[in-house]
Design an enzyme around this catalytic site. Sequence first.
Site, mmCIF file in Angstrom:
data_model
loop_
_atom_site.group_PDB
_atom_site.id
_atom_site.type_symbol
_atom_site.label_atom_id
_atom_site.label_comp_id
_atom_site.label_asym_id
_atom_site.label_seq_id
_atom_site.Cartn_x
_atom_site.Cartn_y
_atom_site.Cartn_z
ATOM 1 N N LYS A 100 0.836 -1.209 0.000
ATOM 2 C CA LYS A 100 0.000 0.000 0.000
ATOM 3 C C LYS A 100 0.869 1.256 0.000
ATOM 4 O O LYS A 100 0.567 2.242 -0.687
ATOM 5 C CB LYS A 100 -0.934 -0.001 1.208
ATOM 6 N N ARG A 142 -6.305 23.104 27.172
ATOM 7 C CA ARG A 142 -5.081 22.840 26.403
ATOM 8 C C ARG A 142 -4.821 23.932 25.369
ATOM 9 O O ARG A 142 -3.857 23.838 24.601
ATOM 10 C CB ARG A 142 -5.180 21.473 25.702
#
Length: 615
Positions: free
Chosen positions: A351, A461
């Site tokens: 892939k 955050r």
Amino acid sequence: MKRKLNQSLMSKKKGKVIPGDDTTSGGPGHDFLSGVTCHIHPANFGRKRLNIFQSQVQNYGGNMIQTLPLSSETISYIIFEESVDVVKLKQFFNPSAYCNTRFVRCTWLVECVKKKTKVDSKDHEIISVVDPTDKHKNKEYSVSEGEAKQPSPEHHHPSNKDGLLVTQLGEQENPITKIHTTDISTKEFSPDNFSPHSASVKEIENNIIVPCDSQLTQQCFNEEQKTLLHSGEVKTEEENRIINRLEALNEIQTEHDASQETVVSLVKPFPKALKDKFACARPSSSKVRDMNHHITAELDKLAAAYKSKKDTWRALGYQKAISAIRHHPREITSREEALSIPGVGERLADKVAEIVESGKLRKVSEVCEGEEANTLKLFTGVWGAGPTTAQSWYTQGFRTLQDLQLKATLTRHQQIGLKHYDDINTRIPREEVAEIEDYVRYAALSLKKGLIVMVCGSYRRGKLNCGDVDVLITHPDGHSHQHLFKPLLSCLKETGFITDDLVTQEDNGNQLKYLGVCRLPGEGRKHRRLDVIIVPYAEFAPATMYFTGSAHFNRSMRLLAIKMGMSLSEHGLRAGIVRQGREKLTDGHLLETPTEQSIFEHLGLEYRPPHERDH
């Protein structure tokens, strides 16, 4: 009669039956441990064997202390597994803190049970009883014959509020658990300087927290003990059942030892080279530059698609490979180079090669861009519907949200999620999160002055937008939060701020959590997902860290704690945890974590502010 005897012997050999499991107190005249207070230290005992000894103390009139206090003058005996010597004992705690206490091996209890009387402990003592009048004067403890004398600490050691033992730091002891405290009496409020204790915390220098639990190695009785068990005359059927119980338990323990080794977990150092590999050991701003973003972006789509289908193992395999490719220092140019990366197998290398050559992956179109993939993505956006439910709806022939509304059987939660689908799936601007925080704070303070109200999650955050709003509430006095939960929710509902209830969780220890939907007053305001969590002040720091996230950061912190023999949750940090596989054998001891910084220090990590935890 012979058949019963043979069955008993066969059961004993197979180790499947423990005779006398229904043994209770020996009745009148058998409370020979009456007035005796004991603590059985779990070190080197298996759980079953430990439970047997504890039950025998209680069955014969004794008082069992499950958790060893910091110091005591009322404990009669502290009982250890027979392999524990004076050196090991002193690694557990300071013996001088236990006046009038005898430190004995479990052979003493075995002999008591056998003879049906409290026998002299002299032959079983590890350290002689400490005289309370000399405990601060003597520099050496009186040690039983055959043991080397050890110098005692020069000072009486302090303790913390949770009863943790604190001893002087030695040359070989782990400095990462040293207590670092500061005077916070003059600091302004911030999430990281909360302390559930006094305004000024005294500094404790050169000390470490030592857990009362040590290494647990499953061991059976030695030959000397077996001889002791069989010596003498068994006078009663009751006594015979007890002796058989202990012997059968030892046979089971021996078989267990041969097949499985107990995992040893203590507050112990962890190699810095390994610790540095944990996500929590480095700031999120130091993320590795992805030299193969064109590859990882395509593979990320596949991982997300498999996760949405609940194909957990395939999704996990992709995630591990993506992480390895992301950390590859060079741009991948061939299949062979991809195959050389740990975690990348033959199929995945194919892939990668396809992406390198064509810039895209056909599998992504098949899995992520078809009707099924798009429908599943739509359905999992309904609050209360996971991958399994979404797949079930697709299998039933539903393709749109209108199909669900008209034809599907929905739970109450899913009906709410469907009603507010667009609003709930729209990200919340940072400014709106601040408004919601102010609204909840005003309502809370109208009920009780002095409350701390803080939004955690991605807002803390530093993200510009959020998926939902997590509001954490506590009170510095440690008790005023207890009766706030229901009045606060009633107040928010009466004003129309809370529009829909989803989940109320009141069984999470001392913490209470509410999940619902809210909307700020005013024209054109959207419905937003709101979580309200009320916690005791003693759990505020670990709860703040937990609800701040990120999820990856939290998993990394918890895993590191496990590696160091600890246990970290939103309730606190515990040390001295003993595990067998994934099972906890002991709960250990709660460490003081007045601030988020203290949690990092216990784990030997550099403190990371919230904006550096966005892993």
